[in-house]
Design an enzyme around this catalytic site. Structure first.
Site, PDB file in Angstrom:
ATOM      1  N   GLY A  42     -79.585   5.537 -23.889  1.00 40.81           N
ATOM      2  CA  GLY A  42     -78.464   6.364 -24.301  1.00 40.81           C
ATOM      3  C   GLY A  42     -77.289   5.513 -24.724  1.00 40.81           C
ATOM      4  O   GLY A  42     -77.366   4.288 -24.791  1.00 40.81           O
ATOM      5  N   GLU A 113     -84.255  -5.115 -21.758  1.00 44.25           N
ATOM      6  CA  GLU A 113     -85.678  -4.790 -21.830  1.00 44.25           C
ATOM      7  C   GLU A 113     -85.860  -3.284 -21.907  1.00 44.25           C
ATOM      8  O   GLU A 113     -85.065  -2.526 -21.342  1.00 44.25           O
ATOM      9  CB  GLU A 113     -86.388  -5.335 -20.590  1.00 44.25           C
TER      10      GLU A 113
END
Length: 235
Positions: A42, A113
């Site tokens: 997000g 990651e």
């Protein structure tokens, strides 16, 4: 004195199914707060480039998975002064469904990651930043509810699939064993898939007919749990 306006965020619970498990995409944060912690993908709403909340959510989805035009639905809105230590934040959350074979994971500019995590008993094996554990639970609950009356499960499958593969997706998400004949009868009545002429899945077992998704407008009643589950339990 005028109060500061809240920061508007868009967070997405992105689901897929592979390795016979329901998975959710998480990113490892590369900066504070919660540096090195896992969180939902997000970011902040960009008031210059984002013309709508859904456009912002789709931008985040494409940035993390490389997949466009997938199932995306607004989930809920969360807000409060304690969600983020930096500021009073408002988060408009979404959930998305993607087929695993179409995804190429790529971490965003502020993450270290991006990785699929298995959901076990509606939870992941790692602690989540902010209030994202609550959002994940809400998203799973909405996903299961939608399975009762829509065809959204097909968005978790490759473009060509067998009926057994379709049924297995439902079983994985609902955590229930379904009656094969009852399931296939409801698939036929719902008219959500069509056989692909001349295409079969071959392997160690006997060949199985391949199907593809039939697009329809709007939600349609597909899988009433009360009937399907009751038939299974009578066995």
């Amino acid at each position: 004195m005028e109060k500061n306006k809240p920061t508007v965020m868009v967070d997405i619970a992105i689901f897929t199914v592979f390795e016979d498990k329901l998975k959710i995409l998480l990113i490892k944060r590369g900066s504070e707060p919660f540096k090195d912690s896992w969180a939902l993908p997000g970011g902040a709403l960009n008031t210059v480039t984002d013309n709508s909340l859904e456009e912002a959510a789709m931008r985040e989805l494409v940035e993390e998975t490389g997949v466009e035009n997938q199932y995306l639905e607004q989930l809920c809105t969360y807000g409060g002064p304690d969600r983020d230590p930096r500021d009073w934040t408002l988060s408009v959350t979404y959930f998305a469904l993607v087929a695993a074979d179409e995804v190429t994971l790529r971490a965003g500019t502020d993450t270290m990651e991006a990785k699929w995590h298995t959901l076990t008993q509606d939870k992941v094996e790692v602690s989540l930043a902010f209030d994202h554990e609550r959002i994940v639970c809400e998203a799973i609950s909405r996903l299961r509810a939608k399975l009762d009356y829509t065809d959204i499960a097909v968005h978790l499958l490759p473009k060509e699939f067998t009926l057994s593969e379709l049924q297995r997706v439902y079983e994985i998400i609902m955590q229930e064993k379904l009656n094969k004949s009852s399931f296939r009868m409801r698939v036929a009545r719902a008219d959500i898939v069509a056989p692909i002429n001349g295409k079969m899945r071959t392997g160690s077992n006997r060949p199985a007919q391949l199907y593809q998704f039939v697009k329809h407008e709007g939600d349609r009643m597909f899988f009433p749990r009360s009937i399907a589950w009751a038939q299974e339990r009578k066995k």
